[in-house]
Write a protein that holds these residues in place. Structure first.
Motif, PDB file in Angstrom:
ATOM      1  N   LEU A   1      25.789  30.826  31.235  1.00  0.00           N
ATOM      2  CA  LEU A   1      25.956  32.143  30.631  1.00  0.00           C
ATOM      3  C   LEU A   1      24.791  32.499  29.717  1.00  0.00           C
ATOM      4  CD1 LEU A   1      29.784  32.005  29.911  1.00  0.00           C
ATOM      5  CD2 LEU A   1      28.641  33.622  31.435  1.00  0.00           C
ATOM      6  N   ILE A   2      24.404  31.580  28.854  1.00  0.00           N
ATOM      7  CA  ILE A   2      23.319  31.863  27.912  1.00  0.00           C
ATOM      8  C   ILE A   2      21.992  32.008  28.659  1.00  0.00           C
ATOM      9  CG2 ILE A   2      22.030  30.988  25.918  1.00  0.00           C
ATOM     10  CD1 ILE A   2      24.838  32.215  25.315  1.00  0.00           C
ATOM     11  N   SER A   3      21.882  31.400  29.815  1.00  0.00           N
ATOM     12  CA  SER A   3      20.669  31.550  30.618  1.00  0.00           C
ATOM     13  C   SER A   3      20.490  32.985  31.120  1.00  0.00           C
ATOM     14  CB  SER A   3      20.681  30.589  31.805  1.00  0.00           C
ATOM     15  OG  SER A   3      20.574  29.264  31.341  1.00  0.00           O
TER      16      SER A   3
ATOM     17  N   VAL B   1      38.059  33.209  34.433  1.00  0.00           N
ATOM     18  CA  VAL B   1      36.652  33.058  34.807  1.00  0.00           C
ATOM     19  C   VAL B   1      35.781  33.464  33.612  1.00  0.00           C
ATOM     20  CG1 VAL B   1      34.818  33.850  36.357  1.00  0.00           C
ATOM     21  CG2 VAL B   1      37.147  33.508  37.221  1.00  0.00           C
ATOM     22  N   PRO B   2      34.869  32.586  33.174  1.00  0.00           N
ATOM     23  CA  PRO B   2      33.991  32.928  32.055  1.00  0.00           C
ATOM     24  C   PRO B   2      33.079  34.108  32.402  1.00  0.00           C
ATOM     25  CG  PRO B   2      34.003  30.562  32.429  1.00  0.00           C
ATOM     26  CD  PRO B   2      34.690  31.202  33.606  1.00  0.00           C
ATOM     27  N   VAL B   3      33.056  35.122  31.502  1.00  0.00           N
ATOM     28  CA  VAL B   3      32.250  36.314  31.733  1.00  0.00           C
ATOM     29  C   VAL B   3      31.300  36.621  30.573  1.00  0.00           C
ATOM     30  CG1 VAL B   3      33.909  37.339  33.325  1.00  0.00           C
ATOM     31  CG2 VAL B   3      34.073  37.845  30.865  1.00  0.00           C
ATOM     32  N   GLY B   4      31.369  35.842  29.501  1.00  0.00           N
ATOM     33  CA  GLY B   4      30.482  36.060  28.361  1.00  0.00           C
ATOM     34  C   GLY B   4      30.533  34.884  27.417  1.00  0.00           C
TER      35      GLY B   4
ATOM     36  N   THR C   1      22.667  31.722  12.484  1.00  0.00           N
ATOM     37  CA  THR C   1      21.919  32.518  13.447  1.00  0.00           C
ATOM     38  C   THR C   1      22.645  32.578  14.784  1.00  0.00           C
ATOM     39  OG1 THR C   1      19.831  31.929  12.405  1.00  0.00           O
ATOM     40  CG2 THR C   1      19.717  32.637  14.690  1.00  0.00           C
ATOM     41  N   VAL C   2      22.648  33.747  15.388  1.00  0.00           N
ATOM     42  CA  VAL C   2      23.140  33.886  16.758  1.00  0.00           C
ATOM     43  C   VAL C   2      21.970  33.494  17.651  1.00  0.00           C
ATOM     44  CG1 VAL C   2      23.948  35.474  18.535  1.00  0.00           C
ATOM     45  CG2 VAL C   2      24.725  35.749  16.155  1.00  0.00           C
ATOM     46  N   HIS C   3      22.136  32.419  18.395  1.00  0.00           N
ATOM     47  CA  HIS C   3      21.075  31.952  19.294  1.00  0.00           C
ATOM     48  C   HIS C   3      21.131  32.654  20.646  1.00  0.00           C
ATOM     49  CE1 HIS C   3      19.773  28.858  16.550  1.00  0.00           C
ATOM     50  NE2 HIS C   3      21.005  28.404  16.458  1.00  0.00           N
ATOM     51  N   GLY C   4      22.332  33.007  21.065  1.00  0.00           N
ATOM     52  CA  GLY C   4      22.473  33.668  22.353  1.00  0.00           C
ATOM     53  C   GLY C   4      23.781  34.425  22.438  1.00  0.00           C
ATOM     54  N   LEU C   5      23.719  35.624  22.985  1.00  0.00           N
ATOM     55  CA  LEU C   5      24.896  36.448  23.234  1.00  0.00           C
ATOM     56  C   LEU C   5      24.694  37.029  24.626  1.00  0.00           C
ATOM     57  CD1 LEU C   5      27.479  37.981  22.406  1.00  0.00           C
ATOM     58  CD2 LEU C   5      26.007  39.654  21.257  1.00  0.00           C
ATOM     59  N   ALA C   6      25.559  36.657  25.552  1.00  0.00           N
ATOM     60  CA  ALA C   6      25.354  37.060  26.945  1.00  0.00           C
ATOM     61  C   ALA C   6      26.674  37.454  27.594  1.00  0.00           C
ATOM     62  CB  ALA C   6      24.714  35.924  27.729  1.00  0.00           C
TER      63      ALA C   6
ATOM     64  N   ALA D   1      30.526  41.891  24.428  1.00  0.00           N
ATOM     65  CA  ALA D   1      29.502  41.380  23.507  1.00  0.00           C
ATOM     66  C   ALA D   1      29.877  41.710  22.070  1.00  0.00           C
ATOM     67  CB  ALA D   1      28.128  41.949  23.852  1.00  0.00           C
ATOM     68  N   ARG D   2      30.314  42.937  21.839  1.00  0.00           N
ATOM     69  CA  ARG D   2      30.727  43.342  20.496  1.00  0.00           C
ATOM     70  C   ARG D   2      31.871  42.463  19.990  1.00  0.00           C
ATOM     71  NH1 ARG D   2      33.042  48.047  21.541  1.00  0.00           N
ATOM     72  NH2 ARG D   2      35.084  47.137  21.391  1.00  0.00           N
TER      73      ARG D   2
END
Length: 193
Positions: A28-30, A76-79, A109-114, A125-126
């Motif tokens: 996901l983060i990719s 199912v993972p979506v984010g 810190t937010v390293h990744g939001l996908a 995302a919000r």
């Protein structure tokens, strides 16, 4: 730790990631353009995979890190969102030793939001970001920072983040810490109680 959140309008459930979610979280983060060559991505994501193996009973899901996954109604993972202390916080050239622990306990810190492309523009995302903010606020953190693509400035602005070309912090020692990454914006939000 807050209970899992369910979004009724989109039927999305947010939960804490487990060590078994390592591959899913990396996948996901990719989705985020890390602006790295393909052969550099595994190395950049390795610390996240390692941090997933460390959990405790603290307010964050994995010691000083927090990992959340959003799932659809079928599970199912979506984010996903990955948060934790930034590398500069433990860098002896960037932050004085006497302050490092205080910084790590107050700023994250937010390293990744996908979000998977087919599920974008549904508030996922919000919701992930707001859930992370709530957890960090409840844990006593005062600021959440992130680095984002310039095209997302309005999105983060609507969520209360102030974006700039560099992240600058005046440390209690009077020193100015300044971080800039070419092509990216840095943003921060003060987490008010």
């Amino acid at each position: 730790m807050p209970a899992p959140t369910t979004l009724t309008d989109t039927d999305i459930r947010v939960r804490t990631a487990t060590p078994e979610d390592g591959d899913t979280l990396v996948d996901l983060i990719s989705l985020v353009d890390l602006q790295l060559r393909a052969d550099e991505v595994p190395g950049a994501l390795a610390p996240m995979r390692h941090a997933l193996t460390h959990s405790d009973d603290g307010p964050l899901s994995h010691r000083r890190n927090h990992f959340l996954i959003a799932e659809n109604s079928e599970g199912v993972p979506v984010g996903a969102i990955t948060c934790g202390f930034a590398k500069w916080m433990s860098d002896p050239n960037r932050s004085p030793k006497i302050l490092r622990r205080r910084i790590v306990e107050r700023i994250s810190t937010v390293h990744g939001l996908a979000v998977v492309p087919a599920y974008r523009n549904r508030g996922i995302a919000r919701t992930l970001l707001q859930h992370a903010e709530e957890t960090f606020r409840d844990a006593g953190y005062t600021v959440l920072t992130l680095r984002h693509d310039r095209s997302l400035t309005k999105f983060y602005g609507r969520l209360g983040y102030i974006s700039h070309n560099r992240l600058s912090l005046k440390l209690p020692t009077g020193e100015l810490l300044s971080i800039a990454d070419r092509g990216w914006k840095h943003a921060f939000k003060v987490l008010l109680s």
